[in-house]
Scaffold this motif. Sequence first.
Motif, short mmCIF file in Angstrom:
data_model
loop_
_atom_site.label_atom_id
_atom_site.label_comp_id
_atom_site.label_asym_id
_atom_site.label_seq_id
_atom_site.Cartn_x
_atom_site.Cartn_y
_atom_site.Cartn_z
N GLU A 2 0.82 -1.21 0.00
CA GLU A 2 0.00 0.00 0.00
C GLU A 2 0.86 1.27 0.00
O GLU A 2 1.92 1.32 0.62
N LYS A 112 0.03 11.81 -3.86
CA LYS A 112 -0.48 10.45 -3.66
C LYS A 112 -1.57 10.12 -4.68
O LYS A 112 -1.58 9.04 -5.27
N GLN A 113 -2.50 11.05 -4.90
CA GLN A 113 -3.55 10.82 -5.90
C GLN A 113 -2.93 10.62 -7.29
O GLN A 113 -3.34 9.73 -8.04
N ASP A 116 -1.28 7.19 -7.33
CA ASP A 116 -2.31 6.14 -7.39
C ASP A 116 -2.82 5.96 -8.81
O ASP A 116 -3.04 4.85 -9.27
#
Length: 122
Positions: A2, A112-113, A116
Amino acid sequence: MELKLERIYDKPQDLSGYRVLVDRLWPRGISKVNAKLDEWEKEIAPSKDLRSWFSHDPAKFPDFKKKYIDELNHNEQTQAFISSLADKLKTDNVILLYGAKDREHNQAVVLKQYLDNHLGQA
């Protein structure tokens, strides 16, 4: 595995993960020993001009997000960073560390977005 976010001033939640500081400036009051970093990727952070313009103003966050994504798209080091994280995520959690007080309106949230959305393409 993760990809996680963590404020560097908080007690570390996952010391077993790969810890990456994603701020351009070193966080005040944090010693390099106590940071427990594996990597400091300051070149992936927003430019000085963008950071100064944003000045952590939540009202500017939507425009900041667009401008920072544009910087990431044009940053020569972005693809290498994505590839490196993709490799790390095969065996370990990756924790993106940042110093901002605002946990919702900061560059690490945008990064982070972005990651991802792009990690599957690495």
